[in-house]
Design a protein around this motif. Structure first.
Motif, PDB file in Angstrom:
ATOM      1  N   ALA A   1      -6.633   7.310   4.806  1.00  0.00           N
ATOM      2  CA  ALA A   1      -6.252   8.587   5.188  1.00  0.00           C
ATOM      3  C   ALA A   1      -4.521   8.707   5.588  1.00  0.00           C
ATOM      4  O   ALA A   1      -3.986  10.066   4.979  1.00  0.00           O
ATOM      5  CB  ALA A   1      -7.006   8.550   6.392  1.00  0.00           C
ATOM      6  N   GLU A   2      -3.816   7.931   5.388  1.00  0.00           N
ATOM      7  CA  GLU A   2      -2.534   8.565   5.622  1.00  0.00           C
ATOM      8  C   GLU A   2      -1.569   8.758   4.461  1.00  0.00           C
ATOM      9  O   GLU A   2      -0.608   9.251   4.251  1.00  0.00           O
ATOM     10  CB  GLU A   2      -2.613   7.322   6.237  1.00  0.00           C
ATOM     11  CG  GLU A   2      -2.037   7.282   8.436  1.00  0.00           C
ATOM     12  CD  GLU A   2      -3.632   6.521   8.460  1.00  0.00           C
ATOM     13  OE1 GLU A   2      -4.074   6.264   9.784  1.00  0.00           O
ATOM     14  OE2 GLU A   2      -3.908   6.096   7.444  1.00  0.00           O
TER      15      GLU A   2
ATOM     16  N   VAL B   1       0.981  -1.195  -0.118  1.00  0.00           N
ATOM     17  CA  VAL B   1      -0.420   0.115   0.051  1.00  0.00           C
ATOM     18  C   VAL B   1       0.562   0.897  -0.068  1.00  0.00           C
ATOM     19  O   VAL B   1       0.571   2.565  -1.012  1.00  0.00           O
ATOM     20  CB  VAL B   1      -1.485  -0.142   1.077  1.00  0.00           C
ATOM     21  CG1 VAL B   1      -1.281   1.618   0.871  1.00  0.00           C
ATOM     22  CG2 VAL B   1      -1.993  -1.178   0.888  1.00  0.00           C
ATOM     23  N   GLN B   2       2.018   1.561   0.533  1.00  0.00           N
ATOM     24  CA  GLN B   2       3.088   2.648   0.792  1.00  0.00           C
ATOM     25  C   GLN B   2       3.067   3.052  -0.247  1.00  0.00           C
ATOM     26  O   GLN B   2       3.401   3.886  -0.387  1.00  0.00           O
ATOM     27  CB  GLN B   2       3.888   2.062   2.253  1.00  0.00           C
ATOM     28  CG  GLN B   2       2.881   2.254   3.352  1.00  0.00           C
ATOM     29  CD  GLN B   2       2.866   3.781   4.470  1.00  0.00           C
ATOM     30  OE1 GLN B   2       3.259   4.858   3.351  1.00  0.00           O
ATOM     31  NE2 GLN B   2       2.271   4.097   5.354  1.00  0.00           N
ATOM     32  N   TRP B   3       3.451   1.563  -0.598  1.00  0.00           N
ATOM     33  CA  TRP B   3       4.540   2.115  -2.113  1.00  0.00           C
ATOM     34  C   TRP B   3       4.243   1.995  -3.638  1.00  0.00           C
ATOM     35  O   TRP B   3       4.090   3.319  -4.265  1.00  0.00           O
ATOM     36  CB  TRP B   3       5.608   0.413  -1.680  1.00  0.00           C
ATOM     37  CG  TRP B   3       6.274   0.086  -4.009  1.00  0.00           C
ATOM     38  CD1 TRP B   3       7.324   1.117  -4.132  1.00  0.00           C
ATOM     39  CD2 TRP B   3       5.534   0.081  -5.295  1.00  0.00           C
ATOM     40  NE1 TRP B   3       7.239   0.688  -5.541  1.00  0.00           N
ATOM     41  CE2 TRP B   3       6.460   0.546  -6.164  1.00  0.00           C
ATOM     42  CE3 TRP B   3       4.293  -0.386  -4.966  1.00  0.00           C
ATOM     43  CZ2 TRP B   3       5.728  -0.232  -7.905  1.00  0.00           C
ATOM     44  CZ3 TRP B   3       3.646  -0.804  -6.672  1.00  0.00           C
ATOM     45  CH2 TRP B   3       4.478  -0.483  -8.063  1.00  0.00           C
TER      46      TRP B   3
ATOM     47  N   LEU C   1      -9.057   3.741   7.283  1.00  0.00           N
ATOM     48  CA  LEU C   1      -9.555   3.197   6.055  1.00  0.00           C
ATOM     49  C   LEU C   1     -11.279   3.651   6.068  1.00  0.00           C
ATOM     50  O   LEU C   1     -12.043   3.641   6.479  1.00  0.00           O
ATOM     51  CB  LEU C   1      -9.660   1.937   6.161  1.00  0.00           C
ATOM     52  CG  LEU C   1      -9.109   0.946   6.064  1.00  0.00           C
ATOM     53  CD1 LEU C   1      -8.540  -0.552   6.312  1.00  0.00           C
ATOM     54  CD2 LEU C   1      -7.450   1.545   4.697  1.00  0.00           C
ATOM     55  N   GLU C   2     -11.389   4.566   4.853  1.00  0.00           N
ATOM     56  CA  GLU C   2     -12.472   5.637   5.324  1.00  0.00           C
ATOM     57  C   GLU C   2     -13.306   4.899   4.109  1.00  0.00           C
ATOM     58  O   GLU C   2     -12.559   5.118   2.333  1.00  0.00           O
ATOM     59  CB  GLU C   2     -12.286   7.107   4.571  1.00  0.00           C
ATOM     60  CG  GLU C   2     -11.370   7.402   5.997  1.00  0.00           C
ATOM     61  CD  GLU C   2     -10.519   8.819   5.789  1.00  0.00           C
ATOM     62  OE1 GLU C   2     -10.808   9.703   4.764  1.00  0.00           O
ATOM     63  OE2 GLU C   2     -10.328   9.946   6.733  1.00  0.00           O
TER      64      GLU C   2
ATOM     65  N   GLY D   1      -3.587   9.417   1.083  1.00  0.00           N
ATOM     66  CA  GLY D   1      -4.163   9.677   0.716  1.00  0.00           C
ATOM     67  C   GLY D   1      -5.030   8.969  -0.675  1.00  0.00           C
ATOM     68  O   GLY D   1      -4.718   9.544  -1.742  1.00  0.00           O
ATOM     69  N   GLY D   2      -4.293   7.381  -1.209  1.00  0.00           N
ATOM     70  CA  GLY D   2      -4.707   7.132  -2.140  1.00  0.00           C
ATOM     71  C   GLY D   2      -5.900   6.475  -2.151  1.00  0.00           C
ATOM     72  O   GLY D   2      -6.224   5.779  -1.211  1.00  0.00           O
ATOM     73  N   ARG D   3      -5.823   5.445  -2.681  1.00  0.00           N
ATOM     74  CA  ARG D   3      -7.350   4.635  -3.038  1.00  0.00           C
ATOM     75  C   ARG D   3      -7.297   3.423  -2.797  1.00  0.00           C
ATOM     76  O   ARG D   3      -5.951   3.021  -4.010  1.00  0.00           O
ATOM     77  CB  ARG D   3      -7.917   5.108  -4.490  1.00  0.00           C
ATOM     78  CG  ARG D   3      -9.365   6.450  -4.544  1.00  0.00           C
ATOM     79  CD  ARG D   3     -10.088   6.210  -5.479  1.00  0.00           C
ATOM     80  NE  ARG D   3      -9.226   6.344  -6.612  1.00  0.00           N
ATOM     81  CZ  ARG D   3      -9.163   7.772  -7.646  1.00  0.00           C
ATOM     82  NH1 ARG D   3      -9.967   8.438  -7.257  1.00  0.00           N
ATOM     83  NH2 ARG D   3      -8.185   7.936  -8.408  1.00  0.00           N
ATOM     84  N   LEU D   4      -7.833   2.960  -2.553  1.00  0.00           N
ATOM     85  CA  LEU D   4      -7.655   0.332  -1.595  1.00  0.00           C
ATOM     86  C   LEU D   4      -8.740   0.194  -2.296  1.00  0.00           C
ATOM     87  O   LEU D   4      -9.724   0.866  -1.983  1.00  0.00           O
ATOM     88  CB  LEU D   4      -6.450   0.571  -0.703  1.00  0.00           C
ATOM     89  CG  LEU D   4      -6.729  -0.890  -0.047  1.00  0.00           C
ATOM     90  CD1 LEU D   4      -5.791  -1.571  -1.206  1.00  0.00           C
ATOM     91  CD2 LEU D   4      -6.894  -0.820   0.689  1.00  0.00           C
ATOM     92  N   GLY D   5      -8.200  -1.125  -3.328  1.00  0.00           N
ATOM     93  CA  GLY D   5     -10.399  -1.440  -3.729  1.00  0.00           C
ATOM     94  C   GLY D   5      -9.136  -3.181  -3.340  1.00  0.00           C
ATOM     95  O   GLY D   5      -8.846  -3.809  -3.000  1.00  0.00           O
TER      96      GLY D   5
END
Length: 345
Positions: free
Chosen positions: A252-253, A190-192, A235-236, A255-259
Motif C-alpha cells: 500500500a505504501e 522493496v522501496q528501491w 500488504l494486500e 503502490g508496487g507489487r511484491l511476489g
C-alpha cells in the motif's frame, strides 16, 4: 542463421499437452546454456564443470524444439541459462522465435537474466518483441553482491536495468532470500524496486546441486520474511498472475507489487503449467524431480517432427503432481544432484 524449420504446424493437427492431473502445459522454460558469468552461491559451485559444447543443442535445434512445443499449445516461452545472454548468437535465436509472436501463436517471449549483458542486448530484445524480462538481483550492497555472485559487479547489473528500462522493457526483479545475507535489506529492496516502477519477487532457496554451502545456513522461510515485511508495510493480497508460481501482494505504501515464490513453505504445484528443457534437450516435467525425457535423440533422428512430438506427449503423461523439496536438520544434502543452472530455475 537459425532456420525456421518450415512453418509451424497447425494447432489443430496436434493435441494440446494435458498432464495426468488435467493441467494444461502452456509455459515452457528453455535453458540455452549451462554457462554463466556469475557463480551465485545458491546456484553453482565456484569451480563448475560445464558441459562440452558439442553436447548442447544448436540454435537451429533449440528453435525447432521450441516451435514444436508452441504447436502443442505453449503460449509463454522463457529463455534461461545459466545466463542466456552469454550464449553465442543468442539474438539470432530470439529473432527467429519472434516469428511466433507475429503469428499470434505465442503470447509472450521473455527471459531471465543476471543483467550483466543487458547494456549490450536490451535494444535488440525489445526490437524482437520481448516486452518483459526478469533480472536476478539479491542485494544492493556492492560488497555483498560480489560475495553472493562470487564474480559479479553490481554497477554492471544496475546499468543493465537502466538499459532495459530505457528501451521500454518491463523489468521484474527476482531476489533469493538468504539467511544472514540480505534478510535485513529486504524492506529497502522493496522501496528501491517500487521506486523505479519495478515489480519484486522474493524466492526461497531451493535444494538443487552441491554449491559448497549448507542449505540450512542459506534457507530463510518466506513466511518469516512476509511477517517481517508486514511490520514495515501494509500488504494486500491480490489476484495478479504472470503465468508463473509467484503469489502477489500490493504494498500500500509504495503502490508496487511484491511476489513470493515458496517451493518449501507452500509449494505451488497444484496449478503447475510449466515444463523445462535443458540446453542438451532433456525435458524435466518437474523442477523438483529427477524423471526426465530425452528430446535430443528424436530431434536428431529425423528431419520431421513426428518422433519429437511423440516423445513430448509421452513425457507429459509422466508429469508428477508435485515436488518433494525439504530442508531441515536431517535433509541438508541437496534434494537433487543437478545444479539450478542446468535447468534454468
Amino acid at each position: 542463421m537459425v532456420q525456421n524449420g518450415g512453418n509451424i504446424e497447425l494447432q489443430s493437427h496436434w493435441r494440446g499437452l494435458i498432464d495426468p492431473f488435467g493441467r494444461a502445459i502452456t509455459y515452457l522454460r528453455v535453458s540455452v546454456t549451462d554457462r554463466c558469468d556469475f557463480r551465485c552461491v545458491y546456484c553453482m559451485s565456484e569451480n563448475m564443470a560445464f558441459l562440452p559444447k558439442a553436447d548442447l543443442l544448436s540454435l537451429e535445434e533449440l528453435d525447432r524444439l521450441c516451435s514444436a512445443f508452441i504447436a502443442r499449445g505453449v503460449r509463454k516461452l522463457r529463455l534461461t541459462g545459466g545466463e542466456p545472454l552469454v550464449r553465442r548468437g543468442i539474438m539470432t535465436l530470439v529473432g527467429s522465435l519472434s516469428r511466433h509472436l507475429a503469428a499470434h501463436a505465442l503470447d509472450e517471449l521473455t527471459l531471465t537474466t543476471n543483467g550483466s549483458q543487458l547494456p549490450k542486448y536490451a535494444r535488440e530484445l525489445a526490437d524482437h518483441g520481448v516486452r518483459r524480462i526478469n533480472v536476478s538481483l539479491d542485494t544492493l550492497d556492492a560488497d555483498k553482491f560480489r560475495a553472493v555472485t562470487r564474480w559479479g559487479e553490481l554497477d554492471k547489473v544496475l546499468s543493465g536495468v537502466d538499459a532495459a528500462q530505457a528501451v521500454g522493457l518491463k523489468v521484474k526483479i527476482n531476489a533469493v532470500a538468504l539467511k544472514g545475507v540480505n534478510e535485513n535489506e529486504l524492506p529497502a529492496l522493496v522501496q528501491w524496486a517500487h521506486g523505479r516502477g519495478l515489480d519484486l519477487t522474493l524466492i526461497e532457496v531451493m535444494p538443487l546441486g552441491d554449491v559448497g554451502a549448507a542449505r540450512l545456513e542459506q534457507y530463510l522461510p518466506l513466511s518469516i520474511v512476509r511477517a517481517r515485511l508486514a511490520e514495515h508495510f501494509t500488504l494486500e493480497d491480490i489476484n495478479y498472475r504472470t503465468g508463473g508460481p509467484a503469489r502477489y501482494v500490493r504494498v500500500a505504501e509504495t503502490g508496487g507489487r511484491l511476489g513470493f515464490i515458496t517451493p518449501l513453505t507452500h509449494n505451488f504445484c497444484e496449478s503447475c503449467n510449466r515444463v523445462r528443457v535443458t540446453c542438451t534437450g532433456t525435458l524435466y516435467m518437474c523442477l523438483g524431480q529427477e524423471d526426465a525425457a530425452d528430446l535430443r535423440t528424436p530431434l536428431r533422428a529425423s528431419e520431421g517432427n513426428d518422433l519429437l512430438h511423440a516423445a513430448i506427449a509421452e513425457a507429459i503423461l509422466r508429469k508428477p503432481k508435485g515436488h518433494d523439496f525439504v530442508i531441515d536438520r536431517r535433509h541438508q544434502r541437496p534434494a537433487l544432484s543437478r545444479h539450478m543452472s542446468v535447468t534454468g530455475g
